[in-house]
Write an enzyme that holds these catalytic residues in place. Sequence first.
Site, PDB file in Angstrom:
ATOM      1  CG  MET A  67      -1.923   1.216   1.277  1.00  0.00           C
ATOM      2  SD  MET A  67      -3.128   1.144   2.668  1.00  0.00           S
ATOM      3  CE  MET A  67      -4.104  -0.255   2.387  1.00  0.00           C
ATOM      4  CD1 TRP A 105      -1.114   1.866  -6.277  1.00  0.00           C
ATOM      5  CD2 TRP A 105      -2.074   2.749  -4.553  1.00  0.00           C
ATOM      6  NE1 TRP A 105      -2.180   2.419  -6.484  1.00  0.00           N
ATOM      7  CE2 TRP A 105      -2.890   3.077  -5.523  1.00  0.00           C
ATOM      8  CE3 TRP A 105      -2.567   3.212  -3.037  1.00  0.00           C
ATOM      9  CZ2 TRP A 105      -3.977   3.769  -5.316  1.00  0.00           C
ATOM     10  CZ3 TRP A 105      -3.572   3.846  -2.894  1.00  0.00           C
ATOM     11  CH2 TRP A 105      -4.418   4.237  -4.108  1.00  0.00           C
ATOM     12  CG  HIS A 106      -0.414   5.865  -0.938  1.00  0.00           C
ATOM     13  ND1 HIS A 106      -0.877   4.860  -0.224  1.00  0.00           N
ATOM     14  CD2 HIS A 106      -1.665   6.391  -1.246  1.00  0.00           C
ATOM     15  CE1 HIS A 106      -2.219   4.915   0.148  1.00  0.00           C
ATOM     16  NE2 HIS A 106      -2.638   5.954  -0.685  1.00  0.00           N
ATOM     17  N   GLY A 107       3.433   5.930  -3.670  1.00  0.00           N
ATOM     18  CA  GLY A 107       4.536   6.414  -4.128  1.00  0.00           C
ATOM     19  C   GLY A 107       5.884   5.810  -3.697  1.00  0.00           C
TER      20      GLY A 107
END
Length: 414
Positions: free
Chosen positions: A339, A342-344
Amino acid sequence: MNFNFINLQPYSNPQYFIWLLIALIPMIIGLYNGKRFKTYEAIFSLVFLFLIFDASHWQQGVNLILYLVFEFLLTFAYERYRTKKNSPNKTWVFCLAVILAILPLTAVKILTVMPAGTVPFVVGFLGISYITFKNVQVIMEIRDGAIKKVEPGTYARFLLFFPTISSGPIDRYRRFKKDFDKAPTRDQYITDLQYAVRYLFQGFLYKFILGWLFGTYWLPKISQAALIAGNAAGGLKLSWWVLAYMYCYTMYLFFDFAGYSLFAVSISYFMGIHTPMNFNKPFISQNIKDFWNRWHMTLSFWFRDYIYMRFTFFAMKKKLIKNRIRLSQVSYLLLFLIMGFWHGLTWYYITYGLYQCIAIIINDYWLRFKRKHKKTIPSNKFTKWFAIFITFQVICFGMLIFSGFLSQLWFGWH
C-alpha cells in the site's frame, strides 16, 4: 461548442456539474420509466472521457487506449485458458497474468519518480490505479471460478465507468454487472435519486466548503508558520504548529477525498448503479483495525481480499509460517508495504505503510490481551470514548507522515 473555458477534470468545480447533470437527463428519464439506455450511457462516458483527455492531456488519452487494448488481450486470453476444456489450472500462468496486469502501473510508479527530463514522454493516465485494481480483481475471480464469463461490452463499461475513473470507489465486476444488466423499478429509482441528490450536496459541503477551509485557507498559513518557527528554532512553538498542521491536514484529506467519493457515488446513483461508499465515519473508530474498515473502504477491502487473505491462505497451504499470529503479522507487513509503495516511491509513503503495519500489530496484541483479561479491564462509555480519542491521535500522526510535511520541515531547516 467550446468547452475550453471549463476545467473538465472530474468534479473539479461547480460549473462542471452543470454540464454533467444536463448530460444525465436522458438517462434519468429512461431509468424513471424502467429503461436503461446502454448505448447513450456508453456515448455519455466516452464523451466525458474525451473531454478529460482533450487538449494538453491527449497523450494520457492515448496511453489509456493502449492500456485498455493490452489489458483486454490479457484478460480474455486468461479467460480462454481457464475455460478451455481439459485446460490445467497452472499457478504459474495465473501469477504471470497478474504480474502482467500490474506491470503498466508498476512502470508508471517507477517512471514518475525519475529525474525531470529523463522520460521524454507522458506516462500513465488519470485513473490507472483504479482500473488496474478492477482488472486484477477480474483475473483473480476468473481463476477462482467466481466469474464464469466476462462480457466484453460490460467489461469495457466496468473499467471505464466514468463517475469512478478518477478517484474510485473501486467496484466489483459481479456487483456492477448485476446493476448494469437491468433497470431499477420506478420506486427503486426514486429512492436512488433521493440518495443521489443527498450525496451530491454532501459532496459539495465536504469538498468545496470544508475541504477548501482546511486545505486552501488554513493549511498554507499553518505550514508557513511552522516553517518560520522551525527556522527560528522555535522549540515548543514549532511543536504546536506541527500539531496544528497534523490535525488540519487530516481534516483536509478526509473532506477532499470523501467529497470526491460522494460525487462519484452520487453520479452512479443517478445512472442506476449502486457504487459502494468509500467512507463510513472513520473518526469514530475505536481501534486502527476498525479505522481501516471505515476509511477508503473499497481500497481497504480490495487489499484485504486480494493481497492479505490470498497470501495468508498461500502461506498456510505451503506451511511457510506455522504460527498463526506471526503469519498474520507478516501478511500485514506485506499488505501495508505494498500500500505504501502504491502511493508512491518516496520514504514517507513507505514509512507510512510501516507505521500502519506496526499500529495494527500492536492493536492485535491489545485485543488479545483484552479478551484474556475481559473480567478485569473495564468497558464503559468512558473507555469507549478514550479508545476513539487515542485512535484518532494514531490516525492523525499517520497522516502527518503521509503528508510529507516532516520532510519539508527538515529541508527547510537545512
